[in-house]
Design an enzyme around this catalytic site. Sequence first.
Site, PDB file in Angstrom:
ATOM      1  N   PRO A   2       0.839  -1.211   0.000  1.00  0.00           N
ATOM      2  CA  PRO A   2       0.000   0.000   0.000  1.00  0.00           C
ATOM      3  C   PRO A   2       0.869   1.254   0.000  1.00  0.00           C
ATOM      4  O   PRO A   2       1.775   1.372   0.814  1.00  0.00           O
ATOM      5  CB  PRO A   2      -0.799  -0.102   1.305  1.00  0.00           C
ATOM      6  CG  PRO A   2      -0.513  -1.430   1.889  1.00  0.00           C
ATOM      7  CD  PRO A   2       0.686  -2.004   1.209  1.00  0.00           C
ATOM      8  N   GLU A   3       0.612   2.140  -0.920  1.00  0.00           N
ATOM      9  CA  GLU A   3       1.288   3.433  -0.921  1.00  0.00           C
ATOM     10  C   GLU A   3       0.305   4.478  -0.420  1.00  0.00           C
ATOM     11  O   GLU A   3      -0.823   4.151  -0.039  1.00  0.00           O
ATOM     12  CB  GLU A   3       1.806   3.739  -2.336  1.00  0.00           C
ATOM     13  CG  GLU A   3       2.898   2.733  -2.749  1.00  0.00           C
ATOM     14  CD  GLU A   3       4.021   3.356  -3.550  1.00  0.00           C
ATOM     15  OE1 GLU A   3       4.332   4.540  -3.328  1.00  0.00           O
ATOM     16  OE2 GLU A   3       4.590   2.656  -4.396  1.00  0.00           O
TER      17      GLU A   3
END
Length: 271
Positions: A2-3
């Site tokens: 996840p960014e």
Amino acid sequence: MPELPEVETTRRGVAPLLTGRIFTGAVLRQPRLRWPIDPELAERLAGRRVRQVARRAKYLLIELDDGATLIIHLGMSGSLRHLPADTPPERHDHVDLLLGEHCLRYRDPRRFGAILYCPGPVELHPLLVKLGPEPLSDDFDGEVLFAACRGKTAPIKTVLMDNHVVVGVGNIYANEALFAAGVRPTRPAGQVSHEECQRLAAAIRATLLRAIEAGGSTLRDFTDAIGKPGYFQQHYAVYGRDGLPCHACATLVQHTRLGQRSSFYCPHCQT
Ligand code: ZN
């Protein structure tokens, strides 16, 4: 992994489900993720009302009515779902934050994430205190980036991914923003012009906002027991496209490694 856009999408998804609600406890099926989880978490949370769900860099901040904050990081593979509390847990469902008949369930197969209880001012927490500005806030712009680049010989891409300069610009978005701004990732940061820094700051903002919008539209919801919330596929201009023609000029996208990270660029569009 996840960014920032995935984390912001998660925040937007869970905020309406948590804000104003009262925690009734917690279930810990795993004593530690990246770091140990406070063994007293259930007692600390019970009876506390959620003031708001905020975000700093890739940390979700569940702010409680007693001034404490629950810091959640999704690590490499973490996700959150809002479920009936009696939903049978699956193998990697490590923590339930109880909300009466519902719970916020944390799943993390690789256990690189974190759930940390912070009793005091969260902005002073060691993980947060030294972070640079938020890329979507007014505290970050081309001036700030240009100042940060002065005298640096490190590649501009490495500087963009430095959390002391600006937070939350992960590998995908650094690659995409550099393409959008026409700047080659390997260029020494100190040689990037003021105008290019303006373009880069604008490109970072636009790239992240577009991803957040894509997340909001493609994400199903956080109440689906089967779905995989918090992650979404997007179409990238250069990321992962080495050997394929550039969408703008048809030159083949190149790949190189900078600081262990895969870097992609068009040798014609990016100078
Ligand atoms: Zn090109």
